[in-house]
Design an enzyme around this catalytic site. Structure first.
Site, PDB file in Angstrom:
ATOM      1  N   SER A  66      58.167 -81.267 -74.385  1.00  0.00           N
ATOM      2  CA  SER A  66      59.136 -80.337 -73.795  1.00  0.00           C
ATOM      3  C   SER A  66      59.933 -79.740 -74.944  1.00  0.00           C
ATOM      4  O   SER A  66      59.893 -80.276 -76.061  1.00  0.00           O
ATOM      5  CB  SER A  66      60.079 -81.123 -72.877  1.00  0.00           C
ATOM      6  OG  SER A  66      61.200 -80.349 -72.510  1.00  0.00           O
ATOM      7  N   TYR A  81      65.111 -88.580 -70.887  1.00  0.00           N
ATOM      8  CA  TYR A  81      64.115 -87.505 -70.991  1.00  0.00           C
ATOM      9  C   TYR A  81      63.985 -87.055 -72.448  1.00  0.00           C
ATOM     10  O   TYR A  81      62.878 -86.921 -72.978  1.00  0.00           O
ATOM     11  CB  TYR A  81      64.531 -86.341 -70.085  1.00  0.00           C
ATOM     12  CG  TYR A  81      63.456 -85.295 -69.850  1.00  0.00           C
ATOM     13  CD1 TYR A  81      62.417 -85.514 -68.953  1.00  0.00           C
ATOM     14  CD2 TYR A  81      63.487 -84.070 -70.502  1.00  0.00           C
ATOM     15  CE1 TYR A  81      61.432 -84.540 -68.713  1.00  0.00           C
ATOM     16  CE2 TYR A  81      62.514 -83.089 -70.273  1.00  0.00           C
ATOM     17  CZ  TYR A  81      61.492 -83.340 -69.378  1.00  0.00           C
ATOM     18  OH  TYR A  81      60.526 -82.379 -69.147  1.00  0.00           O
TER      19      TYR A  81
END
Ligand code: NAD
Length: 287
Positions: free
Chosen positions: A141, A154
């Site tokens: 990401s 995350y």
């Protein structure tokens, strides 16, 4: 890897969003497709649809279980004889600030987003090296390049995926096994609704937001559905497999901040303060 037709692709998180788009694109290329996901119902519906035009195997898999990933590998080889492409794509958004995030939440997000990718690489890479053919796409990401507020697990998981992918690139140099690290920005998927994937026994502490912050967040969630279509990311992935390209970025919104971060590292000085990811999303959608 140039000739994809007749080869076998394995995609985790294939019931929705980018994973589903990858599976559709691989099917269009004439590949055999293994579609794996923890959500059995939606997976079966999509797999039945793709099976009208491609050879598809649907598997209910929780990627945070090493045993389940091993079973996925065995089922792939039993059915198709080999695995040539692996997309370690399954992922969940979640977390909170470091001071408040529960250990359960850390374990869930790291289990899916980091251990799931490690298990996939650990299980499939030896097979690809033995046949000296294959390509692994690990989905990280922009949160694997920049650390945003309120999403500690995350960020940590995605930085881990970047490190794992770079290490594999080092270790496969000189072989016909490739690896790519996909760092999406904002793609129109169901990632903002990852709570649907939460196992029931996990204690979740949602970060407190003011009313105003909540209104902004709701608007952002709505605007999310207008972002880059997953099919466009699937095209980038196919090209990266063919060209053995390592980095895959889906948009330019974060490049300036990444450059600032790297400048700070090289100068040994400071890092940019980024705030919540939603703020950057708001800026990028309002210009
Ligand atoms: N959408 C974005 O803007 C964006 C940005 C950066 C990174 N990503 C990453 O892209 C990947 C794909 O997510 P998406 O955006 O398509 O979201 P999505 O929610 O539409 O798809 C994620 C899929 O993963 C599956 N999944 C969740 N937990 C699982 C588990 N334990 N085992 C197997 N499958 C599981 C879900 O059921 C779902 O089908 C994720 O790794 C996500 O972190 C997305």
């Amino acid at each position: 890897m140039q000739d994809l037709a007749g080869k076998t692709a394995v995609v985790t998180g294939a019931a929705s969003g980018m994973g589903l788009a990858f599976a559709e694109t691989f099917a269009d290329e004439g590949m055999n497709v293994v579609m794996a996901d923890v959500e059995a119902g939606p997976l079966q519906i999509e797999a039945d649809r793709l099976a009208e035009t491609a050879d598809v195997l649907a598997l209910t898999v929780d990627v945070s279980s090493l045993e389940a990933v091993h079973d996925m590998f065995d089922a792939t080889v039993d059915r198709f004889g080999a695995a040539h492409v692996l997309c370690n794509n399954a992922g969940v958004g979640g977390g909170g600030p470091v001071a408040e995030c529960s250990v359960d939440m850390w374990e869930w997000v790291l289990g899916v987003d980091l251990w799931g990718v490690i298990y996939g690489c650990k299980t499939f890479l030896p097979h690809m090296l033995a046949q000296n053919e294959g390509h692994i796409i690990n989905t990280a990401s922009v949160a694997g390049q920049l650390c945003f507020t309120n999403m500690a697990p995350y960020n940590v998981a995605k930085f881990g995926v970047v490190a794992l992918s770079e290490t594999i690139a080092e270790e496969t140099t000189g072989t016909d096994v490739g690896v790519s690290c996909l760092c999406p920005g904002f793609v129109a998927t169901k990632i903002a609704d990852s709570a649907r994937n939460l196992p029931e026994d996990i204690a979740v502490k949602i970060p407190e937001r003011s009313e105003e912050e909540e209104v902004i967040r709701e608007a952002v969630l709505e605007a999310f559905s207008t972002q880059k279509p997953p099919a466009e990311v699937a095209e980038l992935v196919i090209n990266a497999i063919r060209d053995n390209q390592f980095w895959i970025f889906t948009d330019q919104v974060f490049q300036g901040r990444m450059a600032e971060r790297h400048d700070g590292i090289i100068a040994g000085t400071d890092r940019p303060i980024l705030g919540e990811l939603w703020n950057i999303f708001s800026e990028s959608t309002t210009g």
